[in-house]
Design a protein around this motif. Structure first.
Motif, PDB file in Angstrom:
ATOM      1  N   MET A   1       0.848  -1.174   0.000  1.00 43.82           N
ATOM      2  CA  MET A   1       0.000   0.000   0.000  1.00 43.82           C
ATOM      3  C   MET A   1       0.893   1.235   0.000  1.00 43.82           C
ATOM      4  SD  MET A   1      -3.001   1.168   2.634  1.00 43.82           S
ATOM      5  CE  MET A   1      -3.992  -0.232   2.244  1.00 43.82           C
ATOM      6  N   THR A   2       0.560   2.179  -0.857  1.00 41.94           N
ATOM      7  CA  THR A   2       1.313   3.431  -0.914  1.00 41.94           C
ATOM      8  C   THR A   2       0.437   4.574  -0.411  1.00 41.94           C
ATOM      9  OG1 THR A   2       0.637   3.902  -3.182  1.00 41.94           O
ATOM     10  CG2 THR A   2       2.670   2.651  -2.892  1.00 41.94           C
ATOM     11  N   THR A   3       1.079   5.582   0.148  1.00 40.94           N
ATOM     12  CA  THR A   3       0.364   6.730   0.691  1.00 40.94           C
ATOM     13  C   THR A   3       0.936   8.009   0.106  1.00 40.94           C
ATOM     14  OG1 THR A   3      -0.008   5.547   2.759  1.00 40.94           O
ATOM     15  CG2 THR A   3      -0.325   7.925   2.799  1.00 40.94           C
ATOM     16  N   GLU A   4       0.048   8.863  -0.380  1.00 40.90           N
ATOM     17  CA  GLU A   4       0.418  10.176  -0.907  1.00 40.90           C
ATOM     18  C   GLU A   4      -0.207  11.225   0.011  1.00 40.90           C
ATOM     19  OE1 GLU A   4      -0.579  12.930  -4.813  1.00 40.90           O
ATOM     20  OE2 GLU A   4      -1.149  10.828  -4.767  1.00 40.90           O
ATOM     21  N   TYR A   5       0.584  12.199   0.441  1.00 40.44           N
ATOM     22  CA  TYR A   5       0.088  13.237   1.345  1.00 40.44           C
ATOM     23  C   TYR A   5      -0.225  14.505   0.568  1.00 40.44           C
ATOM     24  CZ  TYR A   5       1.602  10.133   5.032  1.00 40.44           C
ATOM     25  OH  TYR A   5       1.731   9.042   5.857  1.00 40.44           O
ATOM     26  N   LEU A   6      -1.351  15.132   0.895  1.00 43.47           N
ATOM     27  CA  LEU A   6      -1.733  16.395   0.286  1.00 43.47           C
ATOM     28  C   LEU A   6      -1.435  17.501   1.284  1.00 43.47           C
ATOM     29  CD1 LEU A   6      -3.535  14.189  -1.149  1.00 43.47           C
ATOM     30  CD2 LEU A   6      -4.936  16.111  -1.810  1.00 43.47           C
ATOM     31  N   ARG A   7      -0.837  18.590   0.802  1.00 43.96           N
ATOM     32  CA  ARG A   7      -0.435  19.689   1.667  1.00 43.96           C
ATOM     33  C   ARG A   7      -1.040  20.999   1.184  1.00 43.96           C
ATOM     34  NH1 ARG A   7       4.083  18.091   4.809  1.00 43.96           N
ATOM     35  NH2 ARG A   7       4.845  16.054   4.181  1.00 43.96           N
ATOM     36  N   ASP A   8      -1.218  21.945   2.117  1.00 46.35           N
ATOM     37  CA  ASP A   8      -1.739  23.259   1.748  1.00 46.35           C
ATOM     38  C   ASP A   8      -0.586  24.178   1.343  1.00 46.35           C
ATOM     39  OD1 ASP A   8      -0.524  24.032   4.122  1.00 46.35           O
ATOM     40  OD2 ASP A   8      -2.391  24.537   5.139  1.00 46.35           O
ATOM     41  N   ASP A   9      -0.874  25.458   1.178  1.00 44.56           N
ATOM     42  CA  ASP A   9       0.143  26.424   0.743  1.00 44.56           C
ATOM     43  C   ASP A   9       1.277  26.611   1.748  1.00 44.56           C
ATOM     44  OD1 ASP A   9      -1.360  26.798  -1.503  1.00 44.56           O
ATOM     45  OD2 ASP A   9      -2.373  28.581  -0.735  1.00 44.56           O
ATOM     46  N   HIS A  10       1.027  26.240   3.008  1.00 45.08           N
ATOM     47  CA  HIS A  10       2.036  26.378   4.063  1.00 45.08           C
ATOM     48  C   HIS A  10       2.702  25.038   4.384  1.00 45.08           C
ATOM     49  CE1 HIS A  10       0.600  30.439   4.644  1.00 45.08           C
ATOM     50  NE2 HIS A  10      -0.633  29.965   4.692  1.00 45.08           N
ATOM     51  N   PHE A  11       2.513  24.060   3.497  1.00 47.11           N
ATOM     52  CA  PHE A  11       3.088  22.720   3.603  1.00 47.11           C
ATOM     53  C   PHE A  11       2.557  21.917   4.779  1.00 47.11           C
ATOM     54  CE2 PHE A  11       6.174  25.308   1.300  1.00 47.11           C
ATOM     55  CZ  PHE A  11       6.212  24.611   0.108  1.00 47.11           C
ATOM     56  N   LYS A  12       1.408  22.310   5.317  1.00 43.43           N
ATOM     57  CA  LYS A  12       0.758  21.549   6.376  1.00 43.43           C
ATOM     58  C   LYS A  12      -0.035  20.419   5.721  1.00 43.43           C
ATOM     59  CE  LYS A  12      -2.633  21.934  10.027  1.00 43.43           C
ATOM     60  NZ  LYS A  12      -3.649  22.772  10.655  1.00 43.43           N
ATOM     61  N   ILE A  13       0.064  19.212   6.277  1.00 46.77           N
ATOM     62  CA  ILE A  13      -0.661  18.070   5.723  1.00 46.77           C
ATOM     63  C   ILE A  13      -2.154  18.257   5.975  1.00 46.77           C
ATOM     64  CG2 ILE A  13      -1.078  15.587   5.920  1.00 46.77           C
ATOM     65  CD1 ILE A  13       1.888  15.268   6.583  1.00 46.77           C
ATOM     66  N   ILE A  14      -2.930  18.206   4.886  1.00 41.67           N
ATOM     67  CA  ILE A  14      -4.388  18.340   5.012  1.00 41.67           C
ATOM     68  C   ILE A  14      -5.099  17.019   4.765  1.00 41.67           C
ATOM     69  CG2 ILE A  14      -4.414  20.779   4.407  1.00 41.67           C
ATOM     70  CD1 ILE A  14      -5.415  19.811   1.610  1.00 41.67           C
ATOM     71  N   GLY A  15      -4.380  16.019   4.296  1.00 42.94           N
ATOM     72  CA  GLY A  15      -4.981  14.717   4.052  1.00 42.94           C
ATOM     73  C   GLY A  15      -4.027  13.772   3.359  1.00 42.94           C
ATOM     74  N   SER A  16      -4.539  12.580   3.080  1.00 41.92           N
ATOM     75  CA  SER A  16      -3.720  11.577   2.410  1.00 41.92           C
ATOM     76  C   SER A  16      -4.604  10.704   1.530  1.00 41.92           C
ATOM     77  CB  SER A  16      -2.988  10.711   3.431  1.00 41.92           C
ATOM     78  OG  SER A  16      -3.916  10.008   4.237  1.00 41.92           O
ATOM     79  N   ILE A  17      -3.961  10.074   0.549  1.00 38.64           N
ATOM     80  CA  ILE A  17      -4.636   9.128  -0.329  1.00 38.64           C
ATOM     81  C   ILE A  17      -3.822   7.842  -0.309  1.00 38.64           C
ATOM     82  CG2 ILE A  17      -5.343   8.596  -2.687  1.00 38.64           C
ATOM     83  CD1 ILE A  17      -5.709  11.599  -3.137  1.00 38.64           C
ATOM     84  N   GLU A  18      -4.473   6.763   0.111  1.00 37.51           N
ATOM     85  CA  GLU A  18      -3.828   5.454   0.183  1.00 37.51           C
ATOM     86  C   GLU A  18      -4.273   4.623  -1.011  1.00 37.51           C
ATOM     87  OE1 GLU A  18      -5.421   4.041   3.829  1.00 37.51           O
ATOM     88  OE2 GLU A  18      -4.127   5.304   5.053  1.00 37.51           O
ATOM     89  N   THR A  19      -3.322   3.985  -1.673  1.00 40.32           N
ATOM     90  CA  THR A  19      -3.611   3.152  -2.834  1.00 40.32           C
ATOM     91  C   THR A  19      -3.204   1.722  -2.533  1.00 40.32           C
ATOM     92  OG1 THR A  19      -3.112   5.032  -4.268  1.00 40.32           O
ATOM     93  CG2 THR A  19      -3.239   2.866  -5.313  1.00 40.32           C
TER      94      THR A  19
END
Length: 68
Positions: free
Chosen positions: A1-19
């Motif tokens: 399983m791989t995980t991709e992290y989504l970040r806002d303009d300030h590089f704060k993690i706002i979520g993730s997508i697991e595949t």
């Protein structure tokens, strides 16, 4: 399983997508709460209540919508 992290303009993690190995993806918010899933075989995105949101992968939009 791989995980991709989504970040806002300030590089704060706002979520993730697991595949997983079948290509199915699960979107989670910053608190790891499930916001939806995408099934590539159906080409549909479902929300956390398993209602169809639309066709195609719309997980990033569900994660952005969960940001408050």
């Amino acid at each position: 399983m791989t995980t991709e992290y989504l970040r806002d303009d300030h590089f704060k993690i706002i979520g993730s997508i697991e595949t997983d190995s079948t290509g199915k993806q699960v979107g989670r918010d910053a608190h790891f709460a499930r916001v939806g899933e995408y099934n590539p075989r159906e080409d549909k995105t479902r929300d956390s209540h398993f209602r169809i949101v639309g066709t195609g992968n719309q997980l990033s939009a569900l994660i952005w919508r969960s940001v408050k």
